[in-house]
Design a protein around this motif. Sequence first.
Motif, PDB file in Angstrom:
ATOM      1  N   SER A 364      44.345  42.174  37.165  1.00  0.00           N
ATOM      2  CA  SER A 364      45.714  42.070  37.681  1.00  0.00           C
ATOM      3  C   SER A 364      45.754  41.396  39.045  1.00  0.00           C
ATOM      4  O   SER A 364      46.835  41.106  39.565  1.00  0.00           O
ATOM      5  CB  SER A 364      46.361  43.458  37.765  1.00  0.00           C
ATOM      6  N   LEU A 365      44.577  41.079  39.591  1.00  0.00           N
ATOM      7  CA  LEU A 365      44.510  40.415  40.895  1.00  0.00           C
ATOM      8  C   LEU A 365      44.140  38.946  40.789  1.00  0.00           C
ATOM      9  O   LEU A 365      44.396  38.180  41.729  1.00  0.00           O
ATOM     10  CB  LEU A 365      43.491  41.123  41.793  1.00  0.00           C
ATOM     11  N   ALA A 366      43.523  38.529  39.674  1.00  0.00           N
ATOM     12  CA  ALA A 366      43.085  37.127  39.579  1.00  0.00           C
ATOM     13  C   ALA A 366      42.679  36.791  38.154  1.00  0.00           C
ATOM     14  O   ALA A 366      42.297  37.673  37.364  1.00  0.00           O
ATOM     15  CB  ALA A 366      41.900  36.877  40.525  1.00  0.00           C
ATOM     16  N   GLU A 367      42.745  35.504  37.802  1.00  0.00           N
ATOM     17  CA  GLU A 367      42.199  35.000  36.543  1.00  0.00           C
ATOM     18  C   GLU A 367      40.678  34.992  36.632  1.00  0.00           C
ATOM     19  O   GLU A 367      40.097  34.749  37.693  1.00  0.00           O
ATOM     20  CB  GLU A 367      42.706  33.590  36.266  1.00  0.00           C
ATOM     21  N   VAL A 368      40.003  35.232  35.495  1.00  0.00           N
ATOM     22  CA  VAL A 368      38.543  35.276  35.495  1.00  0.00           C
ATOM     23  C   VAL A 368      37.963  34.351  34.420  1.00  0.00           C
ATOM     24  O   VAL A 368      37.214  33.418  34.704  1.00  0.00           O
ATOM     25  CB  VAL A 368      38.024  36.718  35.283  1.00  0.00           C
ATOM     26  N   ASN A 369      38.272  34.648  33.128  1.00  0.00           N
ATOM     27  CA  ASN A 369      37.787  33.846  31.986  1.00  0.00           C
ATOM     28  C   ASN A 369      36.270  33.679  32.020  1.00  0.00           C
ATOM     29  O   ASN A 369      35.742  32.568  32.077  1.00  0.00           O
ATOM     30  CB  ASN A 369      38.465  32.473  31.960  1.00  0.00           C
ATOM     31  N   GLN A 370      35.571  34.800  31.984  1.00  0.00           N
ATOM     32  CA  GLN A 370      34.115  34.753  32.017  1.00  0.00           C
ATOM     33  C   GLN A 370      33.540  35.673  30.949  1.00  0.00           C
ATOM     34  O   GLN A 370      33.915  36.834  30.830  1.00  0.00           O
ATOM     35  CB  GLN A 370      33.594  35.174  33.386  1.00  0.00           C
ATOM     36  N   ALA A 371      32.619  35.100  30.153  1.00  0.00           N
ATOM     37  CA  ALA A 371      31.913  35.906  29.166  1.00  0.00           C
ATOM     38  C   ALA A 371      30.973  36.871  29.880  1.00  0.00           C
ATOM     39  O   ALA A 371      30.338  36.513  30.879  1.00  0.00           O
ATOM     40  CB  ALA A 371      31.130  35.004  28.218  1.00  0.00           C
ATOM     41  N   LEU A 372      30.895  38.098  29.359  1.00  0.00           N
ATOM     42  CA  LEU A 372      30.019  39.104  29.946  1.00  0.00           C
ATOM     43  C   LEU A 372      28.745  39.200  29.124  1.00  0.00           C
ATOM     44  O   LEU A 372      28.767  39.597  27.957  1.00  0.00           O
ATOM     45  CB  LEU A 372      30.715  40.464  29.987  1.00  0.00           C
ATOM     46  N   ALA A 373      27.646  38.814  29.722  1.00  0.00           N
ATOM     47  CA  ALA A 373      26.356  38.977  29.055  1.00  0.00           C
ATOM     48  C   ALA A 373      26.065  40.461  28.899  1.00  0.00           C
ATOM     49  O   ALA A 373      26.383  41.269  29.775  1.00  0.00           O
ATOM     50  CB  ALA A 373      25.258  38.303  29.865  1.00  0.00           C
ATOM     51  N   THR A 374      25.479  40.827  27.775  1.00  0.00           N
ATOM     52  CA  THR A 374      25.234  42.238  27.477  1.00  0.00           C
ATOM     53  C   THR A 374      24.472  42.931  28.596  1.00  0.00           C
ATOM     54  O   THR A 374      23.403  42.463  29.026  1.00  0.00           O
ATOM     55  CB  THR A 374      24.450  42.380  26.160  1.00  0.00           C
ATOM     56  N   ASN A 375      25.062  44.007  29.091  1.00  0.00           N
ATOM     57  CA  ASN A 375      24.446  44.887  30.085  1.00  0.00           C
ATOM     58  C   ASN A 375      24.198  44.203  31.427  1.00  0.00           C
ATOM     59  O   ASN A 375      23.368  44.655  32.214  1.00  0.00           O
ATOM     60  CB  ASN A 375      23.133  45.468  29.551  1.00  0.00           C
ATOM     61  N   ASN A 376      24.939  43.129  31.712  1.00  0.00           N
ATOM     62  CA  ASN A 376      24.887  42.474  33.019  1.00  0.00           C
ATOM     63  C   ASN A 376      26.219  42.676  33.733  1.00  0.00           C
ATOM     64  O   ASN A 376      27.284  42.370  33.167  1.00  0.00           O
ATOM     65  CB  ASN A 376      24.590  40.980  32.888  1.00  0.00           C
ATOM     66  N   THR A 377      26.190  43.153  34.962  1.00  0.00           N
ATOM     67  CA  THR A 377      27.410  43.482  35.682  1.00  0.00           C
ATOM     68  C   THR A 377      28.069  42.234  36.255  1.00  0.00           C
ATOM     69  O   THR A 377      27.398  41.397  36.875  1.00  0.00           O
ATOM     70  CB  THR A 377      27.104  44.464  36.831  1.00  0.00           C
ATOM     71  N   TRP A 378      29.369  42.131  36.028  1.00  0.00           N
ATOM     72  CA  TRP A 378      30.185  41.094  36.670  1.00  0.00           C
ATOM     73  C   TRP A 378      30.737  41.675  37.966  1.00  0.00           C
ATOM     74  O   TRP A 378      31.247  42.799  37.993  1.00  0.00           O
ATOM     75  CB  TRP A 378      31.333  40.675  35.752  1.00  0.00           C
ATOM     76  N   ASN A 379      30.640  40.926  39.050  1.00  0.00           N
ATOM     77  CA  ASN A 379      31.118  41.374  40.360  1.00  0.00           C
ATOM     78  C   ASN A 379      32.062  40.334  40.949  1.00  0.00           C
ATOM     79  O   ASN A 379      31.839  39.124  40.795  1.00  0.00           O
ATOM     80  CB  ASN A 379      29.955  41.559  41.345  1.00  0.00           C
ATOM     81  N   SER A 380      33.063  40.803  41.623  1.00  0.00           N
ATOM     82  CA  SER A 380      33.956  39.903  42.340  1.00  0.00           C
ATOM     83  C   SER A 380      34.716  40.730  43.373  1.00  0.00           C
ATOM     84  O   SER A 380      34.504  41.941  43.496  1.00  0.00           O
ATOM     85  CB  SER A 380      34.924  39.209  41.375  1.00  0.00           C
ATOM     86  N   SER A 381      35.584  40.093  44.119  1.00  0.00           N
ATOM     87  CA  SER A 381      36.475  40.799  45.034  1.00  0.00           C
ATOM     88  C   SER A 381      37.781  40.034  45.107  1.00  0.00           C
ATOM     89  O   SER A 381      37.835  38.833  44.801  1.00  0.00           O
ATOM     90  CB  SER A 381      35.856  40.948  46.428  1.00  0.00           C
ATOM     91  N   ALA A 382      38.819  40.721  45.513  1.00  0.00           N
ATOM     92  CA  ALA A 382      40.131  40.085  45.591  1.00  0.00           C
ATOM     93  C   ALA A 382      40.982  40.849  46.586  1.00  0.00           C
ATOM     94  O   ALA A 382      40.789  42.056  46.798  1.00  0.00           O
ATOM     95  CB  ALA A 382      40.800  40.067  44.221  1.00  0.00           C
ATOM     96  N   PRO A 383      41.946  40.174  47.227  1.00  0.00           N
ATOM     97  CA  PRO A 383      42.846  40.868  48.156  1.00  0.00           C
ATOM     98  C   PRO A 383      43.872  41.705  47.405  1.00  0.00           C
ATOM     99  O   PRO A 383      44.257  41.380  46.280  1.00  0.00           O
ATOM    100  CB  PRO A 383      43.505  39.722  48.922  1.00  0.00           C
ATOM    101  N   TYR A 384      44.295  42.774  48.059  1.00  0.00           N
ATOM    102  CA  TYR A 384      45.235  43.706  47.435  1.00  0.00           C
ATOM    103  C   TYR A 384      46.193  44.214  48.499  1.00  0.00           C
ATOM    104  O   TYR A 384      45.782  44.464  49.640  1.00  0.00           O
ATOM    105  CB  TYR A 384      44.476  44.877  46.812  1.00  0.00           C
TER     106      TYR A 384
END
Length: 785
Positions: A364-384
């Motif tokens: 709800s803070l940003a577009e991502v469109n990234q496949a998640l590799a199995t058991n690999n954590t996706w990290n990001s940050s965004a203003p709120y």
Amino acid sequence: MSTGEIMIKLEKLNTLGSVLYFAAHPDDENTRLIAWLAQERKYRTGYLSLTRGDGGQNLIGTEQGIDLGLIRTQELLAARSIDKGEQFFSSAYDFGFSKTHQETFDFWDKETALREAVWIIRKFRPDIIITRFPPDKRGGHGHHQASAILAHEAYLAAADPTQFPKQLATVSVWKAKRLLWNTANFGGMNNTSEDQLKVDIGAYSPLLGDSYGEIAARSRSQHKSQGFGAATTRGTSIEYFDFVAGDKPQKDLMEGIETSWSRIPNTADIQVQINNIIKGFDYLNPEKSIPALFVLREQVLTIDEPYWKTLKTQEIEDIITACAGIWVDATTASSQYSINKSFDVSLEAIARRPGIKVKLIKTSLAEVNQALATNNTWNSSAPYTWHRNTQPYWLEKAHSLGKFDVEPKDIGFPTNPTPPIVTFTFDIDGKLLQRSQAIQYKVVDPVRGEIHSPVAITPVLTAEASSSIVLSTNGEEKVVNITFTRHDKDSNNFKVDIPQSDEWNIVPQHLNLDFAESNTITKQIRVKPSSANSAHTTIKLLWNNVALKSIKTIDYDHIPRITWFPTTVINCERLALVNPVKSIGYIAGAGDLVSKSLNEIGIATTNLNGQTLSAPLLQQYDAIVVGVRYFNINPQAAAIQKLLMEYVAQGGVVLMQYNVNTKLMAEQLGPYPFAISRDRVTEEDAIVQFEAKDIAFSYPNKITAIDFDGWVQERGLYFADDIDRNYRTPLSIHDRDEQPNKGSLLITNYGKGKFVYTSLAFFRQLPAGVPGAYRLFVNLLTKEK
């Protein structure tokens, strides 16, 4: 979530039944029954606690009133997280012990309480309603009686379209099948009988690895502020139910109620599909069920029954999330941020099961469109940015002695219905799934490990007074330190106005704050009564004509950190007092604010540790005060009692505050015997009769009837009984239509000193700044001439 828990949720998909448990306080609920209904029978199970328990006693700290209600709210939620029930509240305020339902309804406003109970029933739509208490004196506490009366009347009114018709714009009328009373054998009263409906709820769940008695004990033990740690039970456990209204069951609670998908037309295929998913579920590879679960979701979305469609869709999506091993988090680096100011939120997502294609489309803070590799954590940050503070919704407006001022739409919610959240949208093998996560502050404690607590959104400017009570002894000027904190670093200058009073001199009238150098500024205000007859006054601090608030944080290991924003208020009282007592030793009990309160009248108070007490140490003090319920919680109590009696015999003064009559850790509390009863006087304005000539009421302060004006919540509790004749009992008090009771104040001269045992509620009166309570307390601390 384990695959055993996933299987329970799959089985629950095939169950369309609901039960509402109905009582008055946190800790009234039957956690064993709730766990059994929710996890063995798979019904949607809710607990309606009419109050948040604000008026109870606190065994883990000094919080009372609103603070205690906030703690007990979170304890209830912790309990529900274990037994898997849902939690609801009305706007009723727990004003303390009540002896009759009539008095309770005077405080709560019966019509409001009934309207809210009807709203919750119509919204929750229980098939059956179960009360914990009967509607008469067998229920004990007036709140208990009132809860049973409301349950019955609400059961009828919820089905009547002429009752509270405005609700029908949002919810529909609802008629539960039956109303039952879950009878019990406790408190010296057995309300069970063999002709009642009996149900064995002592089953063992191999999917959970526990019996419902074991689950219930963990749930019950979350009520730590009330001292309700519970032992686990195993094996057969019979619950009894007395019929109250509706259709009388013969063998089963849900008798005559269709709890399968057959209750909804044209859903036979759904039942078959769920059965097939259950039959084919692979405990080691739960992700294999995901395609069928998405097909099931589409089927459920077509049914023409909004209530069950919404509920079952949510359940399906929870199961898909668990089967995919999806986990999301939204955390902050700080526990507090200012309203309307941007801050960074760290985002994480992971899909931990193989064989499925998961893409994070967006948050709800940003577009991502990234496949998640199995058991690999996706990290990001965004203003709120959050545009209002996170004050608990029931505390946004001032409350009365009997109820919170709450918007009708919010009735029922245990916490704020719309907290700061982030929503994650996933594509799983071409199907969309949304997950929402509350934004939390995350910290790693070296002892407790990783801790999450709700992020607090604060006002722009807050003010903390060094004391919320100013007691001007004999007209003296008092100084109050006020610490202002700026939470918006873009704002430097503030002008704070202090409204004036005809009764008190308050200096200054304005405070100019310049935060160029620091985020905090401490200022002083001076207050003094303008005459010998000055009445009480309340000081508030205004910025932009709005009363400033303070920040209050409550932090215990067993619940999330609580942050709320009480209005900054300084209550000023003129106190005519002669006080020869200069120093006391305070032996803390279960928790109270008496020690701090005595500092307000110039008594130096030293908190004493029972492990280091000795006769020479005690001799340093004019008197020793023992905190509330000390003899209920301290294993050293018997040894300390002997030491205290030696101190009295040698010329000391001991004032001992109330204890409850169970689990006493000493055979005798005073120099001579007395028992402790459950008697109390709950009417805070009850007439007090006392022997004016007794030195306790004449020296050093002359006590009159006026000194008993303005008391809060109650006069006293757990009065003494079977009192040895060596004690003077110079005070008599009683509630309406009851006999006078002399058990609230016991005084005796013993050896060279004086011993006082009092069940008067000084632990409430002194922190509330009641002048007469201070005057009497000083008299009781003073050695008799």
